[in-house]
Design an enzyme around this catalytic site. Structure first.
Site, PDB file in Angstrom:
ATOM      1  N   HIS A   1       0.802  -1.222  -0.076  1.00  0.00           N
ATOM      2  CA  HIS A   1      -0.044   0.060   0.028  1.00  0.00           C
ATOM      3  C   HIS A   1       0.934   1.239  -0.039  1.00  0.00           C
ATOM      4  O   HIS A   1       1.817   1.449   0.821  1.00  0.00           O
ATOM      5  CB  HIS A   1      -0.973  -0.183   1.494  1.00  0.00           C
ATOM      6  CG  HIS A   1      -2.065   1.165   0.921  1.00  0.00           C
ATOM      7  ND1 HIS A   1      -1.995   2.399   0.968  1.00  0.00           N
ATOM      8  CD2 HIS A   1      -3.472   0.594   0.976  1.00  0.00           C
ATOM      9  CE1 HIS A   1      -3.057   3.181   0.865  1.00  0.00           C
ATOM     10  NE2 HIS A   1      -4.099   1.773   0.721  1.00  0.00           N
TER      11      HIS A   1
ATOM     12  N   ASP B   1      -7.170  -6.070   2.244  1.00  0.00           N
ATOM     13  CA  ASP B   1      -7.711  -6.896   1.063  1.00  0.00           C
ATOM     14  C   ASP B   1      -7.390  -8.295   1.463  1.00  0.00           C
ATOM     15  O   ASP B   1      -8.204  -9.237   1.543  1.00  0.00           O
ATOM     16  CB  ASP B   1      -7.251  -6.414  -0.189  1.00  0.00           C
ATOM     17  CG  ASP B   1      -7.760  -5.126  -0.646  1.00  0.00           C
ATOM     18  OD1 ASP B   1      -9.124  -4.919  -0.321  1.00  0.00           O
ATOM     19  OD2 ASP B   1      -7.269  -4.393  -1.787  1.00  0.00           O
TER      20      ASP B   1
END
Length: 393
Positions: A289, A337
């Site tokens: 990320h 996720d």
């Protein structure tokens, strides 16, 4: 007359751009800069406005490094907010660490914090009614049902009062789960629908807190853009759901689930992981990320809980082993996720449960951002920086 001419000589343009003359001429040949003839003279002139625009682009690139040309993706701030903030690897809701809130808070409490710093208790009201027609609507994916519910509310007779934030969240939960609206805590509604035990219920509650807001992500920006036009709250939330439906946003948990499923079924888990990685570019959903170079704290929190539960659940231990192997092969840390996919797969929840958790949780943040944008009374209308080829007479 010369003082009124806004065109620059080649030397002046090169000096403003801080480049050599050959580089200046290459800009013209590549269509990045226009040149105009100078009357009878054969020397070319360069429009001052075009030169300054190109100089601004070059300065952006210097400030933002390799990603500056796509600064709006992960770079320069474009809006002010008091709602949430990512700072030094932590996610903060109005200054409160989201992982600390995940210890015991409910999504309702997090929503109140995001909406007005818990100045009011919004969830005392009774459960709302479903929009007319939704109960008899054909079944479909959870996100499609939720968008249909919001579309019905957004197009309803505006003479009637629109649902409040809490009512909208409860209607969303009912549409996502295909149940009747309820005043039960939202994490309990999910747990009952998926027959989750006490440990799983606590995990759902924590995940809802951690996903309630995430600064100015794509879906939140879509919500703010729609809210800035004066559209209704259901219409703004519908824009958020539409953005969330994309593979590059809310679809990350589904991609991570596919990787886990294929790796668990393959004789060589590592080869299956690499094969999945090659089909997804530029980054594999479930890992990495840009805003958390040291690792996503939301994933770390949820995966730590899962690791404690794995001692008595062999199937969960196998899933976490694949997660660890994938992280090593990809040289990347897990993101939220992956945690959602691991939860969904390990406990036998319906496929797409991760998206349901994400959508319901993020609705709290969307409502906060829609209200903040409406209060500003400002229309979001940025200008584009034209980078195409110039055509001049």
């Amino acid at each position: 007359m010369a003082a009124m001419n806004n065109d620059l000589s080649a030397a002046e343009a090169a000096r403003l751009l801080n480049v050599s003359l050959p580089t200046l001429y290459s800009y013209v040949s590549r269509g990045l800069l226009a040149s105009v003839s100078n009357g009878a003279s054969r020397r070319k002139r360069y429009p001052r406005e075009d030169v300054l625009r190109l100089a601004a682009r070059k300065n952006d690139a210097k400030r933002g490094g390799q990603t500056a040309m796509a600064a709006i993706n992960w770079g320069l701030p474009v809006l002010e907010t008091r709602i949430s903030h990512i700072l030094d690897g932590r996610l903060l809701y109005r200054g409160c660490d989201a992982t600390a809130l995940a210890e015991s808070a409910t999504l309702e409490a997090a929503a109140g914090l995001l909406w007005d710093d818990n100045a009011s208790d919004y969830f005392q009201q009774d459960a709302p009614a479903l929009p007319p027609g939704l109960a008899g609507a054909p079944d479909g994916p959870p996100l499609a049902r939720a968008m249909l519910a919001l579309a019905m509310l957004a197009t309803a007779d505006m003479a009637h009062s629109l649902p409040s934030g809490p009512a909208l969240m409860r209607i969303l939960a009912a549409a996502l789960l295909r149940t009747a609206p309820s005043a039960l805590p939202l994490h309990l509604q999910l747990a009952r629908a998926w027959q989750a035990d006490a440990e799983q219920t606590e995990l759902i509650r924590a995940a809802l807190i951690l996903l309630a807001d995430h600064e100015l992500n794509a879906s939140t920006f879509a919500v703010r853009c729609v809210a800035s036009t004066g559209a209704s709250l259901p219409a703004a939330l519908m824009a958020g759901l539409a953005a969330l439906s994309g593979d590059k946003h809310g679809g990350g948990s589904a991609a991570a689930r596919r990787m886990l499923t294929q790796a668990l079924a393959a004789p060589d888990a590592g080869a299956a992981i690499v094969a999945c990685y090659k089909t997804v570019a530029p980054e594999f959903a479930g890992f990495g990320h840009p805003l958390y170079p040291g690792g996503d704290p939301r994933a770390a929190y949820l995966l730590e809980i899962l690791s404690r539960m794995a001692h008595e659940k062999p199937e969960l231990a196998a899933i976490l082993a694949v997660c660890a192997a994938a992280g090593q092969l990809l040289d990347a840390r897990p993101n939220a996720d992956l945690a959602l996919a691991a939860m969904e797969l390990a406990f036998g929840w319906p496929e797409g449960a991760g998206m349901v958790v994400f959508a319901l949780a993020r609705s709290a943040g969307w409502i906060a951002h829609a209200a903040e944008q409406a209060d500003s009374a400002a229309l979001i209308r940025p200008r584009a920086r034209y980078v195409g080829r110039h055509q001049r007479d």
